[in-house]
Scaffold this active site. Structure first.
Site, PDB file in Angstrom:
ATOM      1  N   GLU A 143      23.698 -12.586  13.732  1.00 28.38           N
ATOM      2  CA  GLU A 143      24.783 -12.821  12.776  1.00 28.38           C
ATOM      3  C   GLU A 143      24.198 -12.936  11.361  1.00 28.38           C
ATOM      4  O   GLU A 143      24.693 -12.341  10.418  1.00 28.38           O
ATOM      5  CB  GLU A 143      25.515 -14.096  13.179  1.00 28.38           C
ATOM      6  N   ARG A 172      15.385 -19.451  28.572  1.00 30.93           N
ATOM      7  CA  ARG A 172      16.142 -19.918  29.746  1.00 30.93           C
ATOM      8  C   ARG A 172      16.299 -18.835  30.797  1.00 30.93           C
ATOM      9  O   ARG A 172      16.569 -19.130  31.960  1.00 30.93           O
ATOM     10  CB  ARG A 172      17.471 -20.535  29.316  1.00 30.93           C
TER      11      ARG A 172
HETATM   12  P1  AMP Z   1      23.680 -13.267  22.471  1.00 37.36           P
HETATM   13  O1  AMP Z   1      22.560 -12.378  22.017  1.00 37.36           O
HETATM   14  O2  AMP Z   1      24.651 -13.605  21.389  1.00 37.36           O
HETATM   15  O3  AMP Z   1      24.382 -12.748  23.724  1.00 37.36           O
HETATM   16  O4  AMP Z   1      23.035 -14.663  22.804  1.00 37.36           O
HETATM   17  C1  AMP Z   1      22.362 -14.825  23.952  1.00 37.36           C
HETATM   18  C2  AMP Z   1      21.240 -15.819  23.822  1.00 37.36           C
HETATM   19  O5  AMP Z   1      21.565 -16.961  23.035  1.00 37.36           O
HETATM   20  C3  AMP Z   1      20.924 -16.300  25.211  1.00 37.36           C
HETATM   21  O6  AMP Z   1      19.533 -16.280  25.364  1.00 37.36           O
HETATM   22  C4  AMP Z   1      21.500 -17.691  25.267  1.00 37.36           C
HETATM   23  O7  AMP Z   1      20.598 -18.540  25.899  1.00 37.36           O
HETATM   24  C5  AMP Z   1      21.749 -18.115  23.843  1.00 37.36           C
HETATM   25  N1  AMP Z   1      23.123 -18.610  23.597  1.00 37.36           N
HETATM   26  C6  AMP Z   1      24.078 -17.983  22.885  1.00 37.36           C
HETATM   27  N2  AMP Z   1      25.195 -18.705  22.804  1.00 37.36           N
HETATM   28  C7  AMP Z   1      24.957 -19.820  23.515  1.00 37.36           C
HETATM   29  C8  AMP Z   1      25.747 -20.977  23.835  1.00 37.36           C
HETATM   30  N3  AMP Z   1      27.005 -21.135  23.393  1.00 37.36           N
HETATM   31  N4  AMP Z   1      25.183 -21.934  24.598  1.00 37.36           N
HETATM   32  C9  AMP Z   1      23.912 -21.790  25.042  1.00 37.36           C
HETATM   33  N5  AMP Z   1      23.126 -20.737  24.778  1.00 37.36           N
HETATM   34  C10 AMP Z   1      23.636 -19.753  24.016  1.00 37.36           C
END
Ligand code: AMP
Length: 173
Positions: A98, A61
């Protein structure tokens, strides 16, 4: 469109892709004829005249918002992809999730040393993906000017994984 209206175009989908996750669905925003234009302009306004050389889009995205930002700024666009997708020589980074781990790749020749880049994704959640992308680009000799997101899930405190990095998000939940 103002950012309050933009926020209303992000749909919450509970328990997707698994139980306990509240997924932020951007497809209603993309469906609105003004949605992508509003996001692109707001990000571009923040980065114009800051000597940016490239925009990095994180699969998948981040591609949607990164490419028009690069177009609007008139700079390079560089995709950071999941393993095995980029055809030429790559540099990769593996980071903890996680449960388990994930890997991201970028072409070795994607940026010249010293290039000033902005990393783009749709959501800042725990910050692991953005932090890994920062280290990948710094490893290539890039200067990460900022990480830019459509939205930030502040309760997950992703900023703590990006301590020395400017973070720009249009909407905070
Ligand atoms: P993080 O590494 O935990 O910051 O997760 C980021 C990635 O996971 C991004 O590429 C987001 O598109 C996706 N992501 C994480 N949580 C969500 C959420 N609640 N809704 C949509 N996409 C998420």
């Amino acid at each position: 469109m103002d950012l309050d209206r933009l926020a209303l175009l992000i749909r919450d989908v509970t328990d997707f892709p698994k139980a306990g996750i509240n997924f932020k669905d951007i497809t209603p925003l993309l469906q609105d004829p003004e949605g992508l234009r509003t996001v692109t302009r707001a990000m571009a306004d923040n980065f114009r005249d800051r000597g940016i050389n490239g925009v990095i889009g994180i699969e998948s995205r981040g591609f949607i918002f990164g490419a028009p930002l690069a177009y609007e700024l008139g700079v390079s666009y560089i995709p950071v992809r999941k393993p095995g997708k980029l055809p030429h020589k790559t540099r990769s980074v593996t980071y903890a999730l996680e449960y388990g781990e994930d890997t991201l790749e970028v072409h070795e020749d994607a940026i010249p040393k010293g290039a000033r880049v902005v990393i783009v994704d749709d959501v800042l959640a725990t910050g692991g993906t953005a932090a890994a992308t920062c280290s990948l680009l710094r490893d290539l000799g890039g200067e990460v000017v900022s990480c830019s997101f459509l939205m930030e899930l502040s309760f997950l405190d992703g900023r703590q994984k990006l301590p020395d990095t400017e973070i720009f998000s249009l909407i905070t939940f």
